[in-house]
Design an enzyme around this catalytic site. Sequence first.
Site, PDB file in Angstrom:
ATOM      1  CG  HIS A   1      -1.869   0.980   1.469  1.00 47.13           C
ATOM      2  ND1 HIS A   1      -1.583   2.271   1.842  1.00 47.13           N
ATOM      3  CD2 HIS A   1      -3.217   0.923   1.360  1.00 47.13           C
ATOM      4  CE1 HIS A   1      -2.707   2.959   1.955  1.00 47.13           C
ATOM      5  NE2 HIS A   1      -3.718   2.167   1.657  1.00 47.13           N
TER       6      HIS A   1
ATOM      7  CG  ASP B   1       1.181  -2.272   6.135  1.00 47.30           C
ATOM      8  OD1 ASP B   1       0.276  -2.432   6.982  1.00 47.30           O
ATOM      9  OD2 ASP B   1       1.025  -1.621   5.080  1.00 47.30           O
TER      10      ASP B   1
ATOM     11  CD  GLN C   1      -6.257  -4.847   4.204  1.00 47.53           C
ATOM     12  OE1 GLN C   1      -7.151  -5.625   4.531  1.00 47.53           O
ATOM     13  NE2 GLN C   1      -6.509  -3.571   3.939  1.00 47.53           N
TER      14      GLN C   1
ATOM     15  CE  LYS D   1      -7.038  -0.565   6.518  1.00 47.23           C
ATOM     16  NZ  LYS D   1      -7.594  -0.055   5.287  1.00 47.23           N
TER      17      LYS D   1
ATOM     18  CB  CYS E   1      -3.769   3.290  -1.422  1.00 48.38           C
ATOM     19  SG  CYS E   1      -5.086   4.416  -1.042  1.00 48.38           S
TER      20      CYS E   1
END
Length: 405
Positions: A121, A198, A201, A224, A362
């Site tokens: 992203h 990261d 997700q 999220k 993104c």
Amino acid sequence: MFDIESVRSDFPILGIQANGRPLVYLDNAATMQMPLPVQQTMQYHYEQVNANVHRGTHYLSHESTKAYEEAREAVASFLHAPSTRNVVFSAGTTGAINMVALGLRDYVGPGDVVVSTVLEHHSNFVPWQQLCLECGAQFKVVGIDQNGNLNLDELRAAVCGGAKVVACTCCSNVLGTVTPIREVVSIAHQAGALCLLDAAQGIRHGVLDVQALDCDFLAFSGHKLGAPTGIGVLYGKMSALELLKPAWFGGEMVDIVTTERTTWEELPLRLEPGTPNYAGAIGLGAALEYLEFVGRKEAAEYEDELVAYAVKSLSHIDGMNVYGNPEHRSGCVSFNIDGVHPFDLCTLIDKMGVALRSGNACAQPLLNALGCTAVARLSPAFYNSFEEIDAAVSAISRGAQILRK
Ligand code: PLP
């Protein structure tokens, strides 16, 4: 067995009508809906507890600080972090990654290597690219194979000779690729690099144990996983957090301020300048508790089943191109249909009550690698049903037929 009906009753928004049709919300990779227990926790906080934290000596300030620090404990326990000192609250994943990239501005210098991947992203790509441009460092981007799996040989080659940072997603927000993060961390460490994961997700699609993973940093966003917006987390090993030079300055992060100089508060407060989003953090604590209550592992497994079912069902649509076929796909599936623009498709099926994401997600470097500029993305959460996937696929199929005429 995962009790979807009981779970759905915690999300009244799923029962609304959108454009006069029953809502089918499949844009959870963008934001997951907030369960009632989280809303109630925040309502209670504002009704009974609200006050600024780490400041006042009065009753409410103590209570509010206690709730804020309990939320930090909930995060530490959720991630299996060694201590609450490893947990810094941020505005989200973007805020957390920028805190690290800016914090390392004296650590990365001319000629150094920083590695990211094409799966990222923009949040885990642009901060590193910009850091490298400012510091004169080399920014290397690791690619994927034809199925959308991260190319580990390319990663090994990129860090060969040494690297300062490897920044990698746990799960792609476009292809759903679950990356081999243990190997990524190990490759980074062998090259002497810090490794940032990261987990924007990944946080909802499995159980992440930061000590077992041995990552130096991990970032995620509350929204999220059913928490409010504007709150996120930067986990860091103490040795890694100590490397970060504060990028923002203000109240509470300081120890002594004179007209000449300032000394810093201990971690993690040093990295939380100003009034923090304590209400958001308290909501995040409640969301993590809710996820534990539902069953993190069960929820993730059920979501994987929904995604696999969606991929299979979508593939029957005429002209369908599903992007990637990774070894493990979680959280979302992105696609295009011949002769149909994803923006038109998603606008049309919205009129049928179906919410999907369209656009570049993104992730422009990834879309460039895939040879497109926009995709439609379907991303379920554990409160979605197989019937909803059927409804979405049928709307997509009808929408594509209409748009092709
Ligand atoms: N990383 C990934 C993989 C994401 O999917 C997202 C959001 O979609 C982000 C980072 C950025 O998260 P936020 O906008 O909450 O900071």
